[in-house]
Design an enzyme around this catalytic site. Structure first.
Site, PDB file in Angstrom:
ATOM      1  N   THR A  92      54.443  44.334  39.953  1.00  0.00           N
ATOM      2  CA  THR A  92      54.473  44.693  41.372  1.00  0.00           C
ATOM      3  C   THR A  92      55.542  43.854  42.064  1.00  0.00           C
ATOM      4  O   THR A  92      55.444  42.625  42.105  1.00  0.00           O
ATOM      5  CB  THR A  92      53.104  44.454  42.019  1.00  0.00           C
ATOM      6  N   GLU A 125      52.350  50.104  38.078  1.00  0.00           N
ATOM      7  CA  GLU A 125      51.039  50.325  37.453  1.00  0.00           C
ATOM      8  C   GLU A 125      49.983  50.468  38.542  1.00  0.00           C
ATOM      9  O   GLU A 125      50.092  49.887  39.619  1.00  0.00           O
ATOM     10  CB  GLU A 125      50.703  49.170  36.506  1.00  0.00           C
ATOM     11  N   PHE A 134      36.086  53.456  47.970  1.00  0.00           N
ATOM     12  CA  PHE A 134      36.450  52.275  48.753  1.00  0.00           C
ATOM     13  C   PHE A 134      35.798  52.264  50.137  1.00  0.00           C
ATOM     14  O   PHE A 134      36.333  51.719  51.086  1.00  0.00           O
ATOM     15  CB  PHE A 134      37.981  52.148  48.882  1.00  0.00           C
ATOM     16  N   GLY A 184      30.543  45.175  52.037  1.00  0.00           N
ATOM     17  CA  GLY A 184      30.139  44.005  51.273  1.00  0.00           C
ATOM     18  C   GLY A 184      30.779  42.738  51.802  1.00  0.00           C
ATOM     19  O   GLY A 184      31.004  42.585  53.009  1.00  0.00           O
ATOM     20  N   CYS A 205      45.435  41.527  42.948  1.00  0.00           N
ATOM     21  CA  CYS A 205      46.321  42.529  43.571  1.00  0.00           C
ATOM     22  C   CYS A 205      46.216  42.579  45.085  1.00  0.00           C
ATOM     23  O   CYS A 205      47.194  42.290  45.787  1.00  0.00           O
ATOM     24  CB  CYS A 205      46.030  43.906  42.984  1.00  0.00           C
TER      25      CYS A 205
END
Length: 436
Positions: free
Chosen positions: A121, A154, A252, A256, A263
């Protein structure tokens, strides 16, 4: 095809093993000799379901090999995947020194066409820096060697990386030449998903934009959960009602104690810094990050409100990894919550199915903090059970047994893994996130 993968970390090893599983010959370049020896024996240095089995299969079939020498990797294949680390700098930007090193050293070694593919990334337009670096070192050598750069980000989730690689939602490829396009099309053409070809800059941006959007979605539902607690609404039902809207989707939207891992925290800060460097205001993402940072403090306040004074109280902690099915504790909420509990004078008994060895490196056992052999011994004699990771074995726990073992049957569920009514019927006091 013959492929070279530079870097045997999470992304590199998953990429290499999955390509080998699909029938390609893969050479993996890793600088650490002890890691290379471990991998040659078929042992994976981190936990990812199914990865070690696929590695052993590829080793048996002779499709994968490991080396510490970049020269072997450059000679082996014309396609070189760059999968090295891009850690966060203090200002939030990505440290690209490892990417630069691969470009520099490859340029010193290459004598024939190479396609350098970013899988790490990286910030937008990193491909230009790779290209410039290679050109400089080729000129210094007096060499005229054809090469291309490409971006192929990725989208692997820890805990389900094998599935994500082999059955992706999409494959994104950024190229500048027809030759690079044909090579990568040949590599990916049999995947049953959309293959999106773009320019490299667009491809690089897709990765950061995707992760930042998902982080925003989590922070948004956590913000709504706070309101639910104030007004007596149920965040689970709010999220369900939202999720049926196809424009929003169900993924998503689980409230919580916030996101963590390698990431989201790094990528959102890098995206903010990237925007600032180009004069673009990303204040929305700054607030997303702030909301997430506050989750640990809000959870500890919830614990204090449930128990009153924490000083001298023994609390059980179930879950240390930032998510289930991984041993990764990088930026895990547990790393923020546990020191706050210790500061309040609590005594902690910790258990996680896979992440305890990693956590012990940060918090060794002490008079205030101990590690349990299993989830039931963790709760014995405790005043409350705190759930920080939604492991499946916690969801399937024998709660009647848990209640008998505890001094006080109190559950503070940071991941909303239980049905409040069912748990309360078993005799527990139950406190979730955003639920009545």
């Amino acid at each position: 095809m013959r492929l070279t993968v530079v870097g045997a970390g999470y992304v590199g090893l998953t990429t290499a093993v999955c390509f080998a599983h699909l029938g390609h010959e893969v050479k993996v370049v890793e600088k650490l000799p002890h890691k290379v020896e471990l991998l040659k024996e078929g042992k994976v240095p981190f936990y990812e379901p199914g990865l070690e089995e696929l590695l052993l299969e590829s080793l048996r079939k002779g499709r994968i090999d490991f080396t510490t020498q970049l020269s072997e990797g450059v000679e082996f294949s014309e396609v070189i995947f760059i999968c090295v680390g891009t850690p966060q700098n203090p200002d939030g930007s990505a440290d690209l020194s490892q990417v630069e090193e691969v470009a520099r050293e490859t340029a010193k070694l290459m004598n024939s066409y190479k396609l350098l593919v970013e899988k790490s990334t990286v910030p937008v337009n990193t491909h230009k820096l790779i290209k410039r670096t290679v050109e400089r070192y080729l000129r210094k050598r007096g060499k005229s060697v054809e090469f291309d750069t490409a971006s192929n980000p990725e989208f692997l989730r820890e805990g389900s990386a094998i599935k994500d690689f082999l059955y992706p939602d999409r494959i994104v490829i950024g190229v500048e030449s027809e030759k690079a396009r044909k090579i990568l099309w040949e590599l990916y053409k049999d995947f049953n998903c959309p293959i999106i070809f773009t320019d490299p800059a667009t491809s690089e941006l897709i990765k950061h934009a995707s992760n930042s959007f998902l982080a925003m979605k989590i922070s948004y539902i956590n913000m709504v959960a706070d309101l639910c607690e104030k007004v007596g609404a149920d965040i689970k039902l709010v999220a369900e009602g939202m999720g049926y809207d196809k424009r929003i989707g169900k993924d998503f939207l689980r409230a919580g104690i916030g996101w963590g891992g390698s990431c989201f925290p790094k990528d959102i800060k890098a995206f903010i810094k990237m925007a600032e460097d180009h004069g673009v205001d990303f204040s929305l993402l700054k607030e997303v990050d702030k909301i997430n940072s506050r989750r640990a403090y809000q959870f500890v306040e919830k614990v204090k409100n449930a128990i009153w004074s924490l000083r001298g109280k023994t609390l059980a902690i179930w879950g240390l990894s930032f998510k289930p099915n991984t041993d990764d504790i990088r930026e895990a909420p547990s790393l923020r919550i546990i020191p706050l509990l210790l500061k309040e004078g609590a005594l902690l008994k910790l258990y996680d199915p896979k992440a305890m060895d990693n956590f012990k490196k940060v918090y060794p056992p002490s008079k205030d903090l101990d590690y349990a052999q299993d989830m039931y011994s963790a709760v014995k004699g405790t005043s409350a059970l705190l759930i920080l990771t939604e492991w499946e074995e916690f969801e399937k726990a024998d709660l009647s047994k848990v209640r008998e073992l505890m001094e006080l049957p109190i559950i503070i569920d940071g991941r909303n893994i239980y049905n409040p009514e069912e748990v309360r019927r078993l005799g527990f006091e139950y406190y979730g996130v955003g639920v009545p």
